[in-house]
Structure formats: C-alpha cells, structure tokens
Scaffold this motif. Structure first.
Motif, PDB file in Angstrom:
ATOM      1  N   ARG A   5       0.864  -1.189   0.000  1.00 24.29           N
ATOM      2  CA  ARG A   5       0.000   0.000   0.000  1.00 24.29           C
ATOM      3  C   ARG A   5       0.898   1.235   0.000  1.00 24.29           C
ATOM      4  N   ASN A   6       0.764   2.044  -1.031  1.00 29.37           N
ATOM      5  CA  ASN A   6       1.543   3.283  -1.095  1.00 29.37           C
ATOM      6  C   ASN A   6       0.627   4.460  -0.815  1.00 29.37           C
ATOM      7  N   PHE A   7       0.940   5.194   0.210  1.00 34.38           N
ATOM      8  CA  PHE A   7       0.036   6.310   0.552  1.00 34.38           C
ATOM      9  C   PHE A   7       0.822   7.522   1.030  1.00 34.38           C
ATOM     10  N   CYS A   8       0.152   8.659   0.964  1.00 39.00           N
ATOM     11  CA  CYS A   8       0.756   9.873   1.480  1.00 39.00           C
ATOM     12  C   CYS A   8      -0.219  10.514   2.454  1.00 39.00           C
ATOM     13  N   ILE A   9       0.260  11.513   3.135  1.00 37.12           N
ATOM     14  CA  ILE A   9      -0.612  12.232   4.052  1.00 37.12           C
ATOM     15  C   ILE A   9      -0.710  13.643   3.530  1.00 37.12           C
ATOM     16  N   ILE A  10      -1.916  14.095   3.259  1.00 42.78           N
ATOM     17  CA  ILE A  10      -2.038  15.468   2.814  1.00 42.78           C
ATOM     18  C   ILE A  10      -2.812  16.261   3.852  1.00 42.78           C
ATOM     19  N   ALA A  11      -2.349  17.460   4.083  1.00 39.17           N
ATOM     20  CA  ALA A  11      -2.945  18.258   5.138  1.00 39.17           C
ATOM     21  C   ALA A  11      -2.517  19.692   4.959  1.00 39.17           C
ATOM     22  N   HIS A  12      -3.252  20.572   5.537  1.00 41.77           N
ATOM     23  CA  HIS A  12      -2.813  21.953   5.596  1.00 41.77           C
ATOM     24  C   HIS A  12      -1.724  22.026   6.664  1.00 41.77           C
ATOM     25  N   ILE A  13      -0.877  23.047   6.557  1.00 44.45           N
ATOM     26  CA  ILE A  13       0.226  23.182   7.497  1.00 44.45           C
ATOM     27  C   ILE A  13      -0.297  23.212   8.947  1.00 44.45           C
ATOM     28  N   ASP A  14       0.395  22.479   9.820  1.00 45.65           N
ATOM     29  CA  ASP A  14       0.053  22.438  11.249  1.00 45.65           C
ATOM     30  C   ASP A  14      -1.196  21.643  11.615  1.00 45.65           C
ATOM     31  N   HIS A  15      -1.750  20.928  10.666  1.00 42.37           N
ATOM     32  CA  HIS A  15      -2.929  20.128  11.025  1.00 42.37           C
ATOM     33  C   HIS A  15      -2.543  18.795  11.669  1.00 42.37           C
ATOM     34  N   GLY A  16      -1.221  18.568  11.800  1.00 38.34           N
ATOM     35  CA  GLY A  16      -0.784  17.432  12.608  1.00 38.34           C
ATOM     36  C   GLY A  16      -0.288  16.228  11.831  1.00 38.34           C
ATOM     37  N   LYS A  17       0.145  16.475  10.609  1.00 36.33           N
ATOM     38  CA  LYS A  17       0.620  15.390   9.751  1.00 36.33           C
ATOM     39  C   LYS A  17       1.817  14.663  10.355  1.00 36.33           C
ATOM     40  N   SER A  18       2.839  15.405  10.753  1.00 38.34           N
ATOM     41  CA  SER A  18       4.051  14.748  11.251  1.00 38.34           C
ATOM     42  C   SER A  18       3.792  13.972  12.541  1.00 38.34           C
ATOM     43  N   THR A  19       2.988  14.549  13.416  1.00 35.82           N
ATOM     44  CA  THR A  19       2.671  13.869  14.668  1.00 35.82           C
ATOM     45  C   THR A  19       1.954  12.553  14.399  1.00 35.82           C
TER      46      THR A  19
END
Ligand code: GTP
Length: 594
Positions: A5-19
């Motif tokens: 499964r290849n996936f990415c995380i898309i989010a606006h800045i600071d919405h908590g992607k890295s966490t």
C-alpha cells in the motif's frame, strides 16, 4: 504486490501530519519506542526548529492485518506552498491519501489544493478528523465540511488524535482495506518515478523512487530520462528508519537508489528512471521547477566573496531548486542573484548559509521576474531592478500573474476582498463551501503577494484564512523602476520595480521606513526616492549628537576596547555603502511598508 500500500498524508500546514506519522511508525513497531523522537520524519535541524516539513521523505512499515502481512509505504509531503511541486510528485507515487483535517480549524486552502491533486491522480482518499482531543474541537461541523468537499459518508471519516494516540488502528485498517494495491507489470521495461532526493555528503545524492513497471536490480545500468544521464545502480533498497539494501526491487515498491551522484541538479524530482538497454517512456507530468522570487545575496565582508561562492556551490549541490548567478552591484560589489521558490525558501537559504557555512550575508530587495519588451517582440528577462532596460527603449513590460485561492470564514470576506483589490487583484469566483466557509479565487500579480501579503491576510482574518496559488502567465502592466538615493548616491540594491499607480505612495513610505531603520551616523543622511530623474520623496536621518567613544576620553583603555567590540558585533549584517551603513532590515524594508 497485492499487499503493498503506497500512501501519502495530505494536510494543511500544522494540522498534525508529522505527529500522526510518528504514531503510525510507533504502532507498526517501525521504530522502537526508545528511538522515538517527536516528529521523527523531520530530520533536518532547521525543520525541527521551525516545526515544518521542508523536504518530503518516505518510510516503509510492516503491518499484520487480518492474517495478512502488509507493506505500507508512507510518503511524507511538505505543507508549505513554496514546496507544492514536491507535494504533487509524492502524490503521483501513491494509490491513496490520508486527508488530515484539524477538527478545531476545519478545511483550509492547502487541504483543498492538495486534495485536488490527489483526486487528479485518482487516489483513494481516507478522510481523517484529527486533534479530536482538543476541547474546542468541532467534529460535527468539520465532518460536514469534509462530506461536502469529497462527498464521502459520515462513517468513512476516521476520528483521530496523533497526540493522544486515538484512532491509529482504524487508520491502519483503512489503509489496508480501502487503498488499492499497486498495478503494473514487473516484466515490462523499467519505469520508476523520482519523487524526492536527499543529499548525503558521504554517499552522494540518494534518489527516492516508486516503481510503476519493471524490476530494478542492484548493479543495473540505468538512465534518467529527462536529464539523459546514465548511472550504475550501486545500491538500491527500501527505506525503513535506516536504509535496508536489497538485491532487487519490483513494480509497486518504493525505495532509494545510490549511484554516486554528487550534484543535486542531476536529479530532478518528477524524472523517470529506466534501463539503458531496455528503455521505457518517461512518466507524464514532469516539470522543471521555476523560481518565483529573486534577490541578491552579498557577503557582509567584501573579502568573503570567494568563500560565499564556495558555500553557495555546496548548498546548491543539496538544494536543486536554488538557482544563482554572479551579480555586481555598484553599491554592494560582488555577489549573487538568486532565484527562490518563495519567501520561505529565501529565508531558509539565508539561514542555512549562516548556520551551515558560517557566512554573514545581506539579502537585497526581493523581486519577481519581469519581461521587458524593447520592441513588440524582443523580450528581456528582468530578475533585478538593475537589469531593467532604459525606459526610453521599452515598448511595454509584462509581469507574472497568479491564480490565488483563499479560504476563510464568511465574516472576513469583505476585508479580504478589499486587501486583494488593493494588491491589484481581480475577484474571479466566490463559493460557499459551507454556510460559514468561503472560497475565493483571485487573479493577482505575483509581485504583490510574494512579500507581506500572507502576513496581512492572516492579520485581517485573525488567522482564519489560508492561501494557495499557482502561476498563470505574464500580463502587461505599467511598471516603473523606483530608485533610492542616500546622500545623492543611487543605491542600486535598494531599487524596486513597482506599479506606476503605487510608485508615489511606495516611495514616500519607503523613505519613511528607511529613516527609521538607518542608524544615525556622524553626519546627516538624505534619503530620496526617484523615478528616473524625478525625486518623488525625501526624508532625513539626523546626525548623531555625540561620539560614543567621547565618553571614554582619558578613560580606561579596556573599557574603550569593550565598547569597540560591542560596536563591531552590532555591525553584523550591515553593509557600508559610500559613507552610509545599511543594516539588513533596510534592504527588506519594502516587505514592511505599513
Ligand atoms: P507541517 O509538517 O509543518 O505541515 O505540520 P504538521 O501538519 O506535520 O503538524 P505537526 O504534526 O507538526 O503538528 C502541529 C502542531 O499541532 C504541533 O504543535 C503538535 O503538537 C500539534 N498536534 C498535532 N497533532 C495533535 C493532536 O492530535 N492533538 C493536539 N491537541 N495537538 C496536536
């Protein structure tokens, strides 16, 4: 292949992607707990300090789900608009995306622009309502926004908190169940998309790729289709917390390639890797990234020019989006004209030069690229005001325009439209995403938004506005060159190209700002703004009344030395122009005209 499964995380800045990414790594035991550091994927110091992801990275997790072993490749993406091309490439390497929305903020401009990219690439979208642990979370309202935006069912939305570790198992289950396995033919000619690269001073450039067709073996002779260069695949492997070398990698997989490449310019994100003796077609959608903002970088000490050149060369090996060429300024001497992706990129470059190479530099007034036509069809590219041809020989000037997408609360629509009109924007569209959330589309000159626009937007909307933009082309505009003179001497590094209607106001405010920013000296400094021969504004910096050293006449010599030391330190990031000292802030005064 069926369990990849290849996936990415898309989010606006600071919405908590890295966490959230950290939690996924923890839960799948990709990293042992003692190795866990907050925001593990942001491994550049600068990234961690600023709390933003600058470069995208990839990492592989193993997960056992309903009796099957899955390989999950997470491709992390940067959130800032300066780096949106990298987002688009990482998205192209995936079959699915987690769409993270902060439940206390709701949908923002980059949520939407990244979502459109993902939908455009046919990705399966898994909506995640994040930060539900916050007391002021608005799960119902934000769920409504998500449903309206992507047309999913309420049950499809996963409630989560990266911080509190809520919903992580649900997210992993959804990745396995909802995201399709990669397609492609392992026996076909090799086609691997480069979605990122990282500079490693010992091993050369590490290229991150995703194989769409074919199989890559260690030692294979490979070719990068867009640059035409060929290499040997010295080492290939998968990306865990550390790199794990492999003998062979096949269709659907994500990994790294090392082949002794030393220069970042040879590796273009979006390029395709194929075999030399059995080549395939390039994967579509390749674009050369183009700089948006240009500024001069000069050493504070003129004697450090060569050292600065060496540092820039090294920095460029590792930042392929940085472009530069030597430039000479009458005021500042030898330096470099640099092209950046945006203002954040410019700040990062300046900071890296200072931190990693110990250089003290001055950045001059940033500018976009103008096209000056000396006849109807003879065009000169103008990256610096000093490159502007003599106005008597200019037929017309064109400037870059963007399409800006702004999302905000309904109550701020009025002020936002006023701000954008003031920036010569044209409102093209206005849509209510929900009863309280409005999406506005403007066409605007890039020159008006690269500077302080985003800060202003944040201020008038009390933080509730987000911005995304893309270049749409060049349009004719009535631009003039505004010169600044100090004691009658033109300082080319302070010149700017501005719209004629705004030139008087600019000139006046710039002179006022410079009066505040230029330190007093032993003599009076006259600051003048001029268009051609015509002076349009004037301010004066009064002479200093007393010499600081006067206090110590006859006094203790060590005290005198201390004072001199202090003055020297204070001199950092100052340049002597003629007999006037100009601090760094003065060069960036145009960014703060209010
Ligand atoms: P970029 O990489 O810069 O785009 O940011 P990001 O989207 O990765 O956000 P990051 O994970 O850095 O989180 C941003 C801020 O939100 C940090 O201060 C986190 O501590 C906080 N945060 C992240 N997830 C949660 C959560 O689930 N709950 C709460 N309360 N705070 C969170």
């Amino acid at each position: 292949m069926k369990n990849i499964r290849n996936f990415c995380i898309i989010a606006h800045i600071d919405h908590g992607k890295s966490t959230l990414a950290d939690r996924l790594l923890e839960f799948t035991s990709t990293v042992a707990e003692r190795e866990m550091q907050n925001q593990l994927l942001d491994n550049m110091d600068l990234e961690r300090e600023r709390g933003i992801t600058i470069k995208s990275h990839a990492i592989q997790m193993n997960y056992h789900y309903k009796g099957e072993d899955y390989v999950l490749n997470l491709i992390d993406t940067p959130g800032h608009v300066d780096f949106s091309y990298e987002v688009s490439r990482s998205i192209a390497a995936c079959e699915g995306a987690l769409l993270i929305v902060d439940s206390s903020q709701g949908i923002e401009a980059q949520t939407i622009s990244n979502l459109y990219l993902a939908i455009g690439n046919d990705l399966e979208i898994i909506p995640v309502l994040n930060k539900i642990d916050l007391p002021h979370a608005m799960p119902e309202e934000v769920s409504d926004q998500i449903i309206e935006l992507i047309g999913c069912d309420r049950e499809d939305i996963i409630h989560a908190s990266g911080k509190a570790g809520i919903g992580i198992e649900d997210i992993l289950a959804a990745i396995c169940e909802r995201i399709p396995a990669p397609k492609g033919d392992p026996t076909a000619p090799l086609q691997a998309l480069i979605f990122d690269s990282v500079f490693n001073s010992y091993r050369g450039i590490e290229v991150y790729f995703r194989i769409f067709n074919g199989t890559l073996k260690k030692g294979d002779k490979v070719k990068f289709i867009n640059t035409g260069k060929t290499y040997e695949a010295d080492e290939i492997g998968v990306l865990k917390l550390n790199q794990e070398p492999r003998q062979e990698m096949s269709t659907g997989n994500v990994g790294y390639l090392i082949s002794g490449i030393k220069n970042a310019k040879e590796v273009k994100v979006g390029d395709t890797i194929t075999h030399v003796d059995r080549p395939a077609q390039g994967i579509q959608g390749f674009e050369d990234v183009k700089p948006m903002v240009f500024a001069g970088i000069y050493p504070v000490e003129t004697s450090e020019y060569e050292e600065l050149r060496a540092s820039m060369e090294k920095l460029q090996l590792n930042d392929a989006s940085l472009v530069w060429e030597p430039e000479t300024s009458a005021a500042l001497g030898f330096g470099f004209r640099c092209g950046f992706l945006g203002m954040l990129h410019m700040e990062i470059v300046q900071e890296r030069l200072e931190r990693e190479f110990d250089m003290t530099v001055i950045t001059t007034v940033p500018s976009v690229q103008f096209h000056a036509y000396t006849t109807k069809d003879k065009m000169v590219k103008v990256n610096a005001p000093s490159e502007m041809p003599d106005p008597n020989y200019i037929d017309h000037i064109e400037e870059p325009f963007i399409k800006a997408q702004i999302i905000s609360k309904a109550e701020f629509v009025g002020p936002i439209i006023t701000l954008c009109m003031d920036k010569r924007g044209i409102l093209k569209n206005q849509t209510y995403l929900t009863s309280d959330r409005v999406e506005m589309t403007f066409e605007m000159p890039l020159a008006e938004i690269v500077f302080d626009f985003f800060d202003k937007l944040k201020t008038i909307s009390r933080g509730y506005a987000s911005l995304d933009y893309e270049l749409i082309g060049f349009r004719q505009s009535n631009m003039v060159k505004l010169d600044i003179m100090l004691n009658g001497e033109k300082v080319d590094a302070l010149s700017a190209i501005v719209h004629r209607d705004k030139a008087y106001d600019w000139g006046k405010r710039l002179c006022e700002k410079l009066r505040e920013l230029l330190p007093r000296q032993m003599f009076e400094i006259a600051i003048q703004a001029a268009i051609g021969q015509k002076i349009i504004a004037r301010e004066t910096v009064k002479a200093m009344r007393k010499n600081v050293l006067a206090k110590c006449y006859g006094g203790d010599i060590s005290r005198k030395r201390k004072l001199l030391e202090k003055q020297k330190k204070g001199k950092k990031r100052m340049r002597q122009v003629g007999n006037v000292e100009i601090p760094q802030e003065a060069f960036l005064a145009v960014l703060k005209l209010d």
